[in-house]
Design an enzyme around this catalytic site. Structure first.
Site, short mmCIF file in Angstrom:
data_model
loop_
_atom_site.label_atom_id
_atom_site.label_comp_id
_atom_site.label_asym_id
_atom_site.label_seq_id
_atom_site.Cartn_x
_atom_site.Cartn_y
_atom_site.Cartn_z
N ASP A 198 0.80 -1.23 0.00
CA ASP A 198 0.00 0.00 0.00
C ASP A 198 0.84 1.28 0.00
O ASP A 198 0.45 2.28 -0.58
CB ASP A 198 -0.86 0.06 1.28
CG ASP A 198 -2.15 -0.74 1.15
OD1 ASP A 198 -2.39 -1.31 0.07
OD2 ASP A 198 -2.89 -0.81 2.15
N TYR A 199 1.95 1.27 0.71
CA TYR A 199 2.51 2.55 1.17
C TYR A 199 3.51 3.24 0.25
O TYR A 199 3.69 4.45 0.33
CB TYR A 199 3.12 2.37 2.57
CG TYR A 199 2.13 1.74 3.51
CD1 TYR A 199 0.94 2.41 3.80
CD2 TYR A 199 2.33 0.48 4.04
CE1 TYR A 199 -0.01 1.83 4.62
CE2 TYR A 199 1.38 -0.10 4.87
CZ TYR A 199 0.20 0.58 5.15
OH TYR A 199 -0.74 0.01 5.95
#
Lengths: 427, 426
Positions: free
Chosen positions: A177-178
């Site tokens: 995600d990040y």
């Protein structure tokens, strides 16, 4: 050019994304000047708003979560209840005044609301429409649910991370995600923006989070398709380096609170490690000098890279005998002075408070949030020398800019806006 | 496909990057940019990283090289020679972007620092990817991928609490530095449309990694608590039905949310695998479906252990037996039909057999005429409808484009090239 401007000034983004992989991409646009309008509803608000950490005295406050706030700096927040037909109409108007639309719902949601590229491209051909579904807009698993916690194992990274005798528990975070999935999305969007600037044409971007995650599997896929070799997790080892791993170091003589699987647990700050990576004989000799050339380093078992690889378990034990007596910072500095790659396995306190390098570069940024107070944010991950990005505002409180968007962007009258409030459009 | 149909078909990139930056220039090349990889005579170091085609360790057979250099061209050039440096300056005249990963100050030492390059071509974007950035007390520190993961804070979060922290597979710190660098480079390229001016983009691998700490930084900032590795996702407190479970042919990852336990029970019962849970342990399921109970439990180690032992044990036993009786594919499909949060822990074989990736056409075949083979590659992460991104060509051979670039483009004569070759320049 005389005066500095932010790169995406004048670009408006209608942002329907939630969780992390979408919002970080739009945060990067916002921190570099785009006007990003984040759309939520009171019932379908960004779920990160109620995930920890929240300050002790702000429990339950949806505007104070550090997880949410960190990924939403510089944005505007608008509340729209999309189950209300008037809200869909307002969203439609907003989309038509925007340059970019981004969403990461399940494809089901946008189809139901008829908020799709196919519909809007006819109305606004220069629109950049961005879908970031879990698994794509077509195919048998198009409607499969999931989020970062499931994409990391599904994409293959969990299987290959960790020690071989352990089950594949993954990365400890919803890793892709990040940086990976939001970064890929940002790359696609900025590429499309440049194309639009040159041709006047928009386009449709689809980034399935699964495809994006599989794209960072390095050589695991080629080695399988070409050589039929299935990689397996191998802890901290690399085929062409030894010693290569994380070694336990001396703990600090003070108390701290660690978060374990069972919540905050008071203890001593003694979980401290340093990584060391020796790739060749020159680094090996330097490493031996640093640890004082003890007799075992002369042993034939460790004389060559091949023999070090063969006796790696014993080698790791011997290395740790030396590191255990020292703080990880001391190990790192001694190794680095001798030209051996090494680094403290930093925890978040080390990163935010103690690391003199991070401090000198001023990576983390503190912003004053009206409810959360003076709190830290991740800064800008790439530094442009003449048009650097900046966190222009703390994360918005839910619905903070609903009136502003209605009045200033959509030109709605006071009366119209009030009517919407009465009808529950802004809930 | 012609380059001009792609998004970056008009852009030329000089690639002086090592492993930290290879994925950055691959991203640009797959988007259509003309990326010229500058290799030292004899071949770039990355050609000697395995695995190798059919396990034959030769510079033209490195799968590592293949993976990260698709769509690029290659010239050989010795940057340590005065002639080599002059040639770089010539190349800079017509380049839009240069990506480099030398230690800070190294380019300046060769007379090729940013001020010099800008003097030659003011619209050039110079992207520097280094372990710790261009400034600060650690700027000269050496780092490989594991050092980036450690210093960036993500390694500390991965693994079992009693083990050393885990490095994430596949040089993820290099990937993250490259992704952030591509983001910065394209941002600089976009603003250049307006200003006509290039700039210097400084990417620190350590900073590139930081935001991947998830909530760790904020947890310390807001609560003075240090997140550490917990063997499950550290984000949510541990609760039953969460984490990695063994099944018939591997593992699945489950995240049982409250409100879903009865759905799971129905599924197990439909296969006669729920035993007497419904009659005898209904209360336990009700507790598991109660958000406040679960959160309370997670914060109290003793109560948690007591619940596991005295109440949850029979449910756990049946659940584990149920999971063990199914393949990961059966569980994944069955759970998705029931809207349960479960995914398989894919092995590489699983990825190659994943019907969704197949339907999306993710994997692509790339011709390698020299090997007489067509190899199956992972594809690209995004689809752009007007300016498709894709792997068009295999990675270049060592100096494959020397003639094209030195003779045809830069106008060196045969005699000059022979001299440069003898001088060890190309």
């Amino acid at each position: 050019m005389g005066e500095r401007r932010l790169p995406f000034e004048g670009i408006r983004v209608c942002d329907f994304t939630w969780f992390a992989a979408g919002p970080i991409a739009t945060k990067m646009l916002a921190d570099h000047g785009a006007e990003v309008i984040k759309i939520e509803s009171m019932t379908r608000f960004d779920r990160l708003r109620f995930v920890q950490p929240v300050p002790e005295d702000k429990a339950g406050n949806l505007n104070c979560g550090g997880f949410f706030n960190n990924f939403n700096s510089s944005k505007l927040s608008m509340v729209l209840n999309l189950t209300h037909p008037k809200a869909v109409e307002i969203a439609t108007r907003l989309i038509l005044t925007s340059d970019i639309v981004v969403e990461n719902f399940s494809p089901r949601v946008m189809e139901r609301l008829e908020l799709t590229y196919e519909r809007f491209v006819r109305l606004k051909p220069d629109l950049i429409w961005v879908d970031q579904p879990m698994q794509g807009l077509s195919g048998p698993h198009k409607y499969y649910a999931g989020y970062g916690a499931l994409i990391t194992p599904l994409g293959g990274l969990a299987h290959l991370t960790g020690f071989p005798h352990r089950p594949p528990i993954g990365t400890g975070t919803n890793y892709t995600d990040y940086v990976i999935n939001c970064g890929h999305l940002f790359i696609a969007i900025v590429t499309a923006l440049r194309h639009r600037h040159r041709t006047g044409r928009g386009q449709h971007i689809v980034m399935s989070q699964l495809e994006s995650a599989v794209s960072v599997m390095e050589t695991a896929i080629l080695d399988y398709t070409v050589n039929g070799r299935a990689h397996f997790r191998d802890g901290n080892r690399l085929p062409y380096a030894a010693p290569h791993g994380a070694y336990r170091c001396k703990g600090e003589d003070r108390d701290c609170v660690y978060i374990t699987a069972h919540g905050p647990t008071p203890g001593r700050k003694n979980d401290r490690w340093c990584v060391i990576a020796v790739f060749n004989d020159e680094e090996w000799r330097a490493f031996c000098r640093v640890i004082g050339d003890p007799p075992w380093t002369k042993d034939a078992k460790f004389a060559t890279m091949l023999s070090r690889k063969e006796n790696e378990e014993e080698l790791d034990r011997l290395v740790e005998e030396w590191t255990r007596e020292r703080s990880p910072e001391e190990v790192m500095l001694l190794m680095q002075q001798a030209g051996v790659p090494a680094g403290v396995v930093q925890d978040a306190e080390d990163m935010l408070v103690h690391d003199p390098h991070m401090r000198a570069r001023g990576y983390y940024v503190y912003l004053d949030h009206p409810e959360a107070g003076h709190t830290a944010y991740d800064g800008i991950p790439f530094r442009l020398s003449t048009t650097p990005g900046q966190l222009r505002r703390p994360a918005p409180r839910m619905g903070e800019h609903t009136d502003f968007v209605c009045k200033e962007i959509l030109g709605m009258s006071e009366e119209e806006i009030n009517q919407c409030y009465v009808e529950g459009v802004f809930e | 496909m012609e380059r001009r149909e792609t998004a970056l078909g008009d852009i030329r990139v000089l690639d002086l990057a090592d492993e930290k930056g290879l994925y950055c220039t691959k991203i640009l090349a797959d988007l259509g940019a003309d990326v010229i990889k500058i290799e030292k005579p004899g071949g770039d170091r990355a050609r000697f990283i395995g695995p190798f085609y059919h396990d034959e360790p030769e510079p033209e057979k490195s799968l590592y090289w293949f993976q990260f250099n698709s769509n690029k061209r290659s010239i050989t050039l010795n940057l340590e020679t005065a002639d080599g440096q002059e040639i770089v300056k010539k190349l800079v005249e017509k380049a839009d972007i240069m990506v480099e990963t030398f230690p800070p100050g190294h380019l300046d030492g060769m007379g090729l620092g940013y001020p010099v390059l800008r003097g030659i071509n003011p619209s050039l974007i110079l992207t520097s990817i280094t372990p710790f950035g261009q400034t600060g007390p650690y700027k000269d520190f050496k780092a490989s991928d594991i050092v980036g993961q450690a210093m960036g804070g993500i390694m500390y979060l991965a693994g079992f609490p009693e083990d050393p922290p885990n490095r994430l597979y596949g040089s993820q710190a290099y990937h993250m530095a490259s992704v952030q660098a591509a983001c910065g480079t394209l941002t600089a390229l976009y603003i250049r449309e307006m200003t006509g001016e290039g700039q210097h983009v400084d990417v620190s691998m350590q900073e590139a990694v930081s935001i991947a700490q998830e909530t760790a930084m904020q947890t310390y900032d807001l609560r003075r608590e240090i997140r550490r590795r917990t063997a499950v996702s550290g984000l949510a407190p541990a609760h039953p039905g969460m984490g990695t479970f063994e099944c018939k042919d591997g593992y699945v990852n489950i995240f049982m949310l409250t409100g879903l336990w009865l759905i799971l029970l129905d599924w197990m019962e439909s296969e006669g695998m729920a035993g007497d849970i419904r009659e005898k342990h209904r209360e336990v399921l009700q507790k598991l479906d109660d958000l406040f109970f679960i959160f309370g439990l997670a914060m109290n180690r003793e109560a948690y252990d007591r619940f596991l032992k005295e109440e949850y044990a029979p449910v756990d036993e049946h659940l584990k037996a149920f999971l063990k009786s199914h393949t990961k594919q059966e569980l994944y499909d069955g759970a998705q039909q029931r809207r349960l949060q479960l995914s398989m822990v894919s092995t590489i074989e699983d990825l190659l057999e994943n019907p969704q990736l197949e339907a999306l056409g993710y994997f692509v075949h790339v011709e390698h005429p020299e090997l007489g083979a067509s190899l199956k590659y992972p594809g690209v992460p995004y689809h752009l409808s007007e300016t498709p991104c894709r792997i068009r060509e295999r990675a270049p051979l060592v100096g494959e484009h020397n003639f094209e670039i030195y003779e045809r483009e830069l106008g060196f004569s045969k005699e000059e090239l022979i001299l440069l070759k003898q001088g060890g320049v190309i």
